[in-house]
Scaffold this active site. Structure first.
Site, mmCIF file in Angstrom:
data_model
loop_
_atom_site.group_PDB
_atom_site.id
_atom_site.type_symbol
_atom_site.label_atom_id
_atom_site.label_comp_id
_atom_site.label_asym_id
_atom_site.label_seq_id
_atom_site.Cartn_x
_atom_site.Cartn_y
_atom_site.Cartn_z
ATOM 1 N N ASP A 81 42.860 9.502 13.627
ATOM 2 C CA ASP A 81 43.891 10.538 13.561
ATOM 3 C C ASP A 81 43.592 11.623 14.604
ATOM 4 O O ASP A 81 42.465 12.127 14.662
ATOM 5 C CB ASP A 81 43.857 11.133 12.138
ATOM 6 C CG ASP A 81 45.032 12.025 11.841
ATOM 7 O OD1 ASP A 81 46.091 11.863 12.475
ATOM 8 O OD2 ASP A 81 44.896 12.886 10.938
ATOM 9 N N ASP B 104 45.801 11.875 20.962
ATOM 10 C CA ASP B 104 46.565 13.122 20.938
ATOM 11 C C ASP B 104 46.363 13.859 22.260
ATOM 12 O O ASP B 104 45.439 14.656 22.413
ATOM 13 C CB ASP B 104 46.115 13.980 19.751
ATOM 14 C CG ASP B 104 46.892 15.295 19.661
ATOM 15 O OD1 ASP B 104 47.704 15.567 20.571
ATOM 16 O OD2 ASP B 104 46.687 16.037 18.692
ATOM 17 N N GLU C 254 51.210 11.356 21.006
ATOM 18 C CA GLU C 254 51.870 12.571 20.500
ATOM 19 C C GLU C 254 52.501 13.383 21.629
ATOM 20 O O GLU C 254 51.920 13.549 22.694
ATOM 21 C CB GLU C 254 50.851 13.446 19.741
ATOM 22 C CG GLU C 254 51.466 14.759 19.269
ATOM 23 C CD GLU C 254 50.587 15.538 18.301
ATOM 24 O OE1 GLU C 254 49.856 14.919 17.522
ATOM 25 O OE2 GLU C 254 50.654 16.776 18.333
ATOM 26 N N GLY D 8 48.737 21.196 6.786
ATOM 27 C CA GLY D 8 48.376 22.135 5.717
ATOM 28 C C GLY D 8 49.616 22.570 4.944
ATOM 29 O O GLY D 8 50.682 21.979 5.072
ATOM 30 N N HIS E 267 53.817 13.921 10.977
ATOM 31 C CA HIS E 267 52.544 14.517 10.529
ATOM 32 C C HIS E 267 52.864 15.651 9.556
ATOM 33 O O HIS E 267 54.012 16.060 9.416
ATOM 34 C CB HIS E 267 51.770 15.055 11.734
ATOM 35 C CG HIS E 267 51.093 13.988 12.533
ATOM 36 N ND1 HIS E 267 49.731 13.860 12.603
ATOM 37 C CD2 HIS E 267 51.594 12.979 13.270
ATOM 38 C CE1 HIS E 267 49.418 12.831 13.356
ATOM 39 N NE2 HIS E 267 50.533 12.266 13.792
ATOM 40 N N GLY F 222 52.636 15.806 6.234
ATOM 41 C CA GLY F 222 53.462 15.331 5.106
ATOM 42 C C GLY F 222 53.317 16.142 3.837
ATOM 43 O O GLY F 222 54.179 16.082 2.957
ATOM 44 N N ASN G 235 52.147 11.119 7.453
ATOM 45 C CA ASN G 235 50.726 11.437 7.240
ATOM 46 C C ASN G 235 50.553 12.482 6.140
ATOM 47 O O ASN G 235 51.192 13.537 6.180
ATOM 48 C CB ASN G 235 50.124 12.016 8.515
ATOM 49 C CG ASN G 235 50.072 11.023 9.657
ATOM 50 O OD1 ASN G 235 50.558 9.911 9.553
ATOM 51 N ND2 ASN G 235 49.475 11.440 10.755
ATOM 52 N N VAL G 236 49.649 12.171 5.225
ATOM 53 C CA VAL G 236 49.361 13.100 4.130
ATOM 54 C C VAL G 236 47.846 13.293 4.043
ATOM 55 O O VAL G 236 47.104 12.318 3.970
ATOM 56 C CB VAL G 236 49.881 12.550 2.781
ATOM 57 C CG1 VAL G 236 49.565 13.517 1.644
ATOM 58 C CG2 VAL G 236 51.371 12.265 2.845
ATOM 59 N N THR H 164 46.275 17.120 3.211
ATOM 60 C CA THR H 164 45.988 18.295 2.370
ATOM 61 C C THR H 164 46.336 18.056 0.894
ATOM 62 O O THR H 164 45.602 18.476 -0.002
ATOM 63 C CB THR H 164 46.778 19.518 2.904
ATOM 64 O OG1 THR H 164 46.465 19.676 4.291
ATOM 65 C CG2 THR H 164 46.427 20.783 2.162
HETATM 66 P P1 13P Z 1 48.804 17.468 5.920
HETATM 67 O O1 13P Z 1 47.374 17.805 5.752
HETATM 68 O O2 13P Z 1 49.668 18.645 6.091
HETATM 69 O O3 13P Z 1 49.283 16.557 4.834
HETATM 70 O O4 13P Z 1 48.931 16.662 7.295
HETATM 71 C C1 13P Z 1 48.263 15.443 7.466
HETATM 72 C C2 13P Z 1 48.382 14.929 8.855
HETATM 73 O O5 13P Z 1 49.363 15.123 9.526
HETATM 74 C C3 13P Z 1 47.258 14.149 9.402
HETATM 75 O O6 13P Z 1 47.379 13.952 10.765
#
Ligand code: 13P
Length: 287
Positions: free
Chosen positions: A84, A105, A135, A178, A207, A209, A229-230, A232
């Site tokens: 990531d 990235d 990205e 976040g 990203h 999510g 993407n999740v 946090t």
């Molecule tokens: P969050 O931490 O906001 O869920 O984002 C995760 C993310 O985009 C990882 O690349």
């Protein structure tokens, strides 16, 4: 089964659903996500940031752990192990370590440098049978030391990067890593629609999510988002369940101090949120 993310995301675009990328931090996290994917017959992407890779002692350890776990747990659904927000050097480390997918990235570089580095990494990763995400337009907020300004991606730049042969593309559309602030303006669907128009069926990645309302997720999927993407949200679920266990004094009862007991509520909580996200993204039963 460890696979690249290419087929699972192309299938998702065709089927109008999205596959979740859930970031991992340790053994418990990895096990919970793999088991949830298997129980729900869903493809899944395990995301590893450079910071989390370092925390787990390096990408080789992560790769060995994930491969062994897939085997020992009898995981038959498609699983991609994905870097990531990779740096140029980090991408090469993961290619060597046996990951099945990378994200380069280069969004903070001038577009020509992003193009040159992405192009080289497309050739190398494809030669290894791996998928690659690029990205354009940085994702706002901070994740594991990666700080983004949160610009909206320029659709023409997206097309330029898409034409290099990347397998999926993260385009900033007002999304943030976040928690979202109270005054967040929401996702820019106008920008997403323009990007989609230029890149066609290339799977798009959302990203940040965590905390995006369900209706925005549905609209994003209808406009070509196939990977969400999740990170946090899993951390918050883990923290809340662990806090509850300790505040209820369970760690003081009998052998409640055993780390396998102490970490169990958090691990279960991750399963709950991952399943919820798979339901929302529509990936259940799609393995
Ligand atoms: P969050 O931490 O906001 O869920 O984002 C995760 C993310 O985009 C990882 O690349």
């Amino acid at each position: 089964m460890l696979v690249s993310a290419t087929k699972m995301l192309n299938d998702a675009v065709k089927g109008k659903y999205a596959v979740g990328q859930f970031n991992i931090n340790n053994l418990e996290w990895t096990k919970s996500i793999l088991q949830t994917a298997q129980e729900n017959n869903s493809p899944v992407i395990l995301g590893v940031s450079e910071g989390a890779g370092k925390y787990m002692t390096g990408f080789k350890t992560v790769s060995a752990m994930v491969s062994a776990m897939i085997d020992e747990l009898g995981i038959t659904v498609p699983v991609a192990l994905h870097l990531d927000h990779g740096t140029y050097d980090g991408c090469y480390k993961c290619i060597k370590a046996g990951f099945s997918s990378i994200m380069f990235d280069g969004s903070h570089f001038p577009i020509e440098e992003n193009v040159a580095k992405t192009k080289e990494l497309v050739t190398v990763s494809h030669a290894m049978g791996m998928s690659i995400e690029a990205e354009v337009g940085s994702i706002g907020g901070e994740e594991d030391g990666v700080v983004g300004a949160g610009e909206i991606a320029d659709p023409l730049e997206c097309k330029k990067i898409a034409d290099l042969g990347v397998d999926f593309l993260a385009a900033g559309i007002g999304n943030i890593h976040g928690k979202y602030p109270e005054n967040w303006k929401g996702l820019d669907f106008g920008a997403l629609a323009k990007i989609k128009e230029l890149v066609g069926d290339l799977p798009l990645v959302l990203h940040g999510g965590t905390g995006i309302p369900a209706d925005m997720i549905q609209t994003a999927i209808s406009l070509g988002v196939a990977k969400i993407n999740v990170n946090t949200e899993c951390q918050l679920y883990f923290q809340e369940a662990t806090r509850k266990y300790i505040e209820e004094g369970k760690d003081l009862e009998g052998k409640g101090f055993d780390p396998r007991k102490l970490l169990a509520p958090g691990a279960e909580a991750i399963k709950t949120i991952v399943k919820e996200k798979m339901e929302l993204f529509g990936s259940i039963g799609k393995a």
